[in-house]
Design an enzyme around this catalytic site. Sequence first.
Site, PDB file in Angstrom:
ATOM      1  N   TYR A 125     -28.720  40.214   4.457  1.00 52.47           N
ATOM      2  CA  TYR A 125     -29.676  39.109   4.518  1.00 52.47           C
ATOM      3  C   TYR A 125     -29.951  38.450   3.167  1.00 52.47           C
ATOM      4  O   TYR A 125     -30.718  37.506   3.100  1.00 52.47           O
ATOM      5  CB  TYR A 125     -30.997  39.587   5.131  1.00 52.47           C
ATOM      6  N   LYS A 172     -24.320  53.306   8.326  1.00 50.30           N
ATOM      7  CA  LYS A 172     -22.883  53.297   8.613  1.00 50.30           C
ATOM      8  C   LYS A 172     -22.167  53.848   7.375  1.00 50.30           C
ATOM      9  O   LYS A 172     -21.198  53.271   6.871  1.00 50.30           O
ATOM     10  CB  LYS A 172     -22.450  51.853   8.941  1.00 50.30           C
ATOM     11  N   ASP A 205     -23.434  52.945  15.300  1.00 52.58           N
ATOM     12  CA  ASP A 205     -22.746  52.747  16.583  1.00 52.58           C
ATOM     13  C   ASP A 205     -23.135  53.837  17.570  1.00 52.58           C
ATOM     14  O   ASP A 205     -23.405  53.591  18.746  1.00 52.58           O
ATOM     15  CB  ASP A 205     -21.221  52.652  16.400  1.00 52.58           C
ATOM     16  N   ASP A 229     -32.409  44.561  12.753  1.00 52.57           N
ATOM     17  CA  ASP A 229     -32.445  43.339  13.559  1.00 52.57           C
ATOM     18  C   ASP A 229     -31.856  43.612  14.937  1.00 52.57           C
ATOM     19  O   ASP A 229     -32.455  43.307  15.975  1.00 52.57           O
ATOM     20  CB  ASP A 229     -31.630  42.266  12.821  1.00 52.57           C
ATOM     21  N   ASP A 233     -33.860  44.476  18.910  1.00 47.26           N
ATOM     22  CA  ASP A 233     -33.648  43.724  20.155  1.00 47.26           C
ATOM     23  C   ASP A 233     -33.210  44.680  21.263  1.00 47.26           C
ATOM     24  O   ASP A 233     -33.637  44.549  22.415  1.00 47.26           O
ATOM     25  CB  ASP A 233     -32.587  42.627  19.964  1.00 47.26           C
TER      26      ASP A 233
END
Length: 333
Positions: A125, A172, A205, A229, A233
């Site tokens: 970002y 990750k 993941d 982010d 959701d």
Amino acid sequence: MAKKTVTVFRGDGIGPEITDAVIRILNAAGADLDYEIYNVGEAEYEAHGALIPEEAFASMERNHVLLKSPITTPVGRGFRSLNVFLRKKYDLYANIRPAKSNHAVKTPFQGVDIVIFRENTEDLYVGVEEQIDQDTIHATKIITRGASRRICRDAFEYARAHGRKKVTCVHKANILKMSDGLFRDVFYEISAGYPDIEADDKIVDNVSMQMVMNPWQFDVMVMPNLYGDMLSDLASGLIGGLGLLPSSNLGENYAMFEAVHGSAPDIAGKGIANPTAFLWSACMMLEYLGQMECAARIRRSVDRVLEEGAFNTPDIGGTATTEEYVNEIIRLL
Ligand code: ATP
């Protein structure tokens, strides 16, 4: 004690409707607040030439607390994203998104109670993209020790203060060994100061699959910006949709409270927007300001209305308008 004054941005799309709805409820609930309300966003730009007027910034800087409804970032107005701009300008580094299922809202995932701590100022970002040649773009991901430290510390502090059992670090680091590796290392350094709270880490993941297969295993979660982010959701999907996920953005000096959803232009002006996520964001603001009883009263009333179901908005399976829903919350207060 003097009333606390807060700054309010009315935003775009469904922003004005849900702002007016929430202010009505806050007033009816007797919130000890005064409001400085500003129109911001596309319509404000068309009318007065600035997306966010100077007085609105000045108000935020005076009051230190902002209740912000969704703003659309128009293409070509000098901002990549107004939301990202505000988070950076006021160093609102901790984005806290509680996803708690409500037994009144139909979803296969009852009993989910996850709090996501999303680092809010760096990662991909930072918005640094570079054209290397005609067919190659590089995007920069930044992870620093300082920013990682403060978000991990806040997650553990929250866990301790709220009687939570576990904090999970999402990353990750198997691929991004240096950047996400740093985030994970800092997480474990910080966790050493909280022996009473279980600490574990999982790869993003795997977490995406686990949150759907068994979301009940998660408690507090902390992660860099982009994963936060996406997974918030996903979390909103577990609890019944975007209309139900509130958030706070906290820094050392400022606090901003907003719904996780965007301005929903597809339903703007139709009178059917669900104001719950924004209302719960306002409850988080009341709690932040120490007005616990008022926040609890609103939460109880919302729970009863959702439970009864007759006044639910279409996004959660009902047929009521925003106004009917709000009237019923106020009636039960
Ligand atoms: P952004 O990029 O700003 O997050 P977006 O276009 O990705 O915005 P939203 O504006 O959040 O996404 O809308 C996604 C979908 O969810 C839309 O169909 C919208 O109508 C619906 N939605 C979002 N918020 C609400 C709400 N409060 N009440 C009802 N439906 C909503």
